[in-house]
Design a protein around this motif. Structure first.
Motif, PDB file in Angstrom:
ATOM      1  N   ARG A  67      -9.831   9.703 -14.227  1.00  0.00           N
ATOM      2  CA  ARG A  67      -8.712   8.362 -14.228  1.00  0.00           C
ATOM      3  C   ARG A  67      -7.973   8.188 -15.335  1.00  0.00           C
ATOM      4  O   ARG A  67      -6.860   7.688 -15.234  1.00  0.00           O
ATOM      5  CB  ARG A  67      -9.802   7.214 -13.796  1.00  0.00           C
ATOM      6  N   ASP A  70      -5.190  10.599 -15.448  1.00  0.00           N
ATOM      7  CA  ASP A  70      -4.237  10.543 -14.308  1.00  0.00           C
ATOM      8  C   ASP A  70      -3.255   9.507 -14.678  1.00  0.00           C
ATOM      9  O   ASP A  70      -2.058   9.513 -14.819  1.00  0.00           O
ATOM     10  CB  ASP A  70      -4.752   9.807 -12.995  1.00  0.00           C
ATOM     11  N   ARG A  73      -0.850  10.915 -17.596  1.00  0.00           N
ATOM     12  CA  ARG A  73       0.203  11.883 -16.799  1.00  0.00           C
ATOM     13  C   ARG A  73       1.136  10.886 -16.247  1.00  0.00           C
ATOM     14  O   ARG A  73       2.151  11.224 -16.512  1.00  0.00           O
ATOM     15  CB  ARG A  73      -0.509  12.606 -15.817  1.00  0.00           C
TER      16      ARG A  73
END
Length: 128
Positions: A67, A70, A73
Motif C-alpha cells: 500500500r 502504491d 509510486r
C-alpha cells in the motif's frame, strides 16, 4: 486505531503531505528520517526502504508495504522528485520538519479526529 489513522491520512489533499505522513506511519519512521529520504532509498524489488542513519551510524532497512509502495509510486509519478523524495520549497532542500507538523495539524482538523496526532506519534503507531 489503524482505522482512525487511515481516515486521518485519507483526509489529506496535498499529495506530498499525505505521502510523507503515510511513510512515517507505515514504515515507523521519525520525522527527521522521513524528511531525509531520497528517491533512491526505495527498493521496490526487495520491498524495503533504506533509512539513512547519518553521523556514522549504520543505515537500516524497514519493510515497504504494498500500500505504501502504491502511494509512493503515485506521488513520484505526479511530482518526479529529483534528489529528495520530499523536497521543500527549494528542490535542493528537503521539506522542513515544521512544514510536516503544519500539514499534520491541518489534516487533524480536516479529519475531525479529537485525539492529538503528531508526526512523531504517527511514526510510533505501527500499523497492525
Amino acid at each position: 486505531s489503524p482505522e482512525e489513522v487511515m481516515h486521518f491520512l485519507d483526509s489529506i489533499n496535498n499529495l506530498k503531505h499525505r505521502a510523507i505522513l503515510m511513510t512515517a506511519y507505515a514504515a515507523g519512521l521519525r520525522v527527521s528520517e522521513a524528511i531525509h529520504l531520497k528517491a533512491t532509498d526505495i527498493d521496490s524489488q526487495r520491498m524495503m526502504l533504506r533509512v539513512d542513519q547519518g553521523k556514522g551510524r549504520k543505515d537500516r532497512f524497514v519493510m515497504l508495504s504494498p500500500r505504501l509502495l502504491d502511494e509512493l509510486r503515485a506521488y513520484w509519478k505526479a511530482v518526479h522528485p529529483t534528489l529528495w523524495l520530499f523536497p521543500g520549497d527549494r528542490s535542493s532542500q528537503p521539506i522542513t520538519r515544521s512544514a510536516v507538523e503544519q500539514a499534520c495539524q491541518k489534516a487533524l482538523r480536516a479529519s475531525g479526529i479529537s485525539k492529538p496526532i503528531t508526526p512523531h506519534s504517527l511514526g510510533t503507531i505501527y500499523p497492525s
